[in-house]
Design a protein around this motif. Sequence first.
Motif, PDB file in Angstrom:
ATOM      1  N   VAL A   1       0.844  -1.197   0.000  1.00  0.00           N
ATOM      2  CA  VAL A   1       0.000   0.000   0.000  1.00  0.00           C
ATOM      3  C   VAL A   1       0.885   1.254   0.000  1.00  0.00           C
ATOM      4  O   VAL A   1       1.871   1.314   0.742  1.00  0.00           O
ATOM      5  N   LYS A   2       0.517   2.227  -0.815  1.00  0.00           N
ATOM      6  CA  LYS A   2       1.273   3.476  -0.866  1.00  0.00           C
ATOM      7  C   LYS A   2       0.836   4.404   0.266  1.00  0.00           C
ATOM      8  O   LYS A   2      -0.365   4.585   0.491  1.00  0.00           O
ATOM      9  N   GLN A   3       1.815   4.981   0.943  1.00  0.00           N
ATOM     10  CA  GLN A   3       1.536   5.818   2.109  1.00  0.00           C
ATOM     11  C   GLN A   3       2.606   6.893   2.230  1.00  0.00           C
ATOM     12  O   GLN A   3       3.797   6.618   2.171  1.00  0.00           O
ATOM     13  N   LEU A   4       2.157   8.151   2.410  1.00  0.00           N
ATOM     14  CA  LEU A   4       3.081   9.244   2.688  1.00  0.00           C
ATOM     15  C   LEU A   4       3.558   9.105   4.129  1.00  0.00           C
ATOM     16  O   LEU A   4       2.755   8.954   5.047  1.00  0.00           O
ATOM     17  N   ALA A   5       4.865   9.162   4.313  1.00  0.00           N
ATOM     18  CA  ALA A   5       5.383   8.910   5.663  1.00  0.00           C
ATOM     19  C   ALA A   5       6.706   9.632   5.861  1.00  0.00           C
ATOM     20  O   ALA A   5       6.775  10.842   5.690  1.00  0.00           O
ATOM     21  N   MET A   6       7.739   8.912   6.219  1.00  0.00           N
ATOM     22  CA  MET A   6       8.992   9.491   6.658  1.00  0.00           C
ATOM     23  C   MET A   6       9.516  10.553   5.694  1.00  0.00           C
ATOM     24  O   MET A   6       9.540  10.354   4.497  1.00  0.00           O
ATOM     25  N   ARG A   7       9.910  11.679   6.267  1.00  0.00           N
ATOM     26  CA  ARG A   7      10.499  12.790   5.506  1.00  0.00           C
ATOM     27  C   ARG A   7       9.548  13.295   4.418  1.00  0.00           C
ATOM     28  O   ARG A   7       9.975  13.775   3.390  1.00  0.00           O
ATOM     29  N   ARG A   8       8.253  13.163   4.668  1.00  0.00           N
ATOM     30  CA  ARG A   8       7.234  13.616   3.708  1.00  0.00           C
ATOM     31  C   ARG A   8       7.465  12.976   2.334  1.00  0.00           C
ATOM     32  O   ARG A   8       7.346  13.604   1.285  1.00  0.00           O
ATOM     33  N   THR A   9       7.790  11.698   2.371  1.00  0.00           N
ATOM     34  CA  THR A   9       8.098  10.935   1.168  1.00  0.00           C
ATOM     35  C   THR A   9       7.044   9.852   0.982  1.00  0.00           C
ATOM     36  O   THR A   9       6.553   9.277   1.946  1.00  0.00           O
TER      37      THR A   9
END
Length: 395
Positions: free
Chosen positions: A76-84
């Motif tokens: 699953v695609k998810q925005l996470a660490m370092r706004r990446t």
Amino acid sequence: MWAVRHVTDEERRARLARRHGLAPAHRYDEAVAATRAMTVLHATEAPSVHLALHARVADLAVADVDRALYEDRSLVKQLAMRRTLFVFPRDLLPAAWGSASARVAGPLAVRLAKEAVAGGLSEDGAAWVDAARDAVLARLAGGDELSAQEIREQVPEVAAKVELGRGRWAQPVPVAPRVLGLLGAEGSIVRARNATHWRTARPRWTAMAAWLGDVPEPLTEAEGYAALVRRWLWTFGPGTTADLRWWLGGTLGAVRRALADVAAVEVGLDGGGVGWVLPDDVDPEDPVAPWAALTPVLDPTVMGWKERDFYLGGLGPRLFDTNGNAGTTAWWDGRVVGCWVQDDAGVVEVRVLTDLPDEGHAALAVEAERLTAWLEGHRVSTVYPSAAMAPSATR
């Protein structure tokens, strides 16, 4: 605390070869296993996901990756660490939602509220953000998958534009993508099926609840960071506190707390540094026979550490752009030795930037043929080319 033992750079490269599945003899059998082994995959550029998995999985087809992403939804695609943007194994999402993704979503909401006020959308920016969030979620609640443009057309609350910048740099910017980015970081919505081929990102958006069916509760912040750090240490350990803080995009306090929560153990590193491993992962690693691999732009191995000398040496300025984004990389025996590009016909060409034995050149030629055949003439573009990838670049 005294270091339990010393882990040499050579041993770190052996761990990398096996655990990252880059040595051909240690490739994984399928996409989900390879993703779990890497903790997450960089997904800023759409083709990087497929190419990173091709480098690590034997006999992988594009359809295998698409099935995991869009049918099984085990990735699953998810925005996470370092706004990446990353591709996560599904079971790791609650950890991100409660920690790294929440750390990204908070500032995004504050900034969007300020932009709403500055752009004349509302005198109460926070209230405007709440109303926009609710409107988008209501439209997607039934499980429809819509593009950003379709959402902008069908949800009046996010149809506006705000002017950003000043003077000659001022320009109107649609607010819909910014609202979608916030909701994506929160884990309320998700990038669903891609509207085009795997080499270009044109995501449709839908509610996370509709996409996953059963959405677990986010972990607490401390639990989430601990879960991420535990996975990272298996994948990238030994790594330093600086490595973890950079990769996690968290505070030093959060990193130290997570290391304590997982009972991480100190080990000595070449150069006098101190690294961390999991308490059940202190045994020595056996050497690995020399190997070759070709990895894509923003590959998770290349981007996994902040302190990269043990595999990158002095090639960083030629293989990373000025913002720290890695271009394509060519590996020989645990070290980055160059990059790869494609000609007009899609044939992969390796550009070696250092001295190699004949065995290394031959092994890289095999990997170039393998990647050329897999791409079937399709050319992969990037907005993050390194200096070594430029048409005029020479050794």
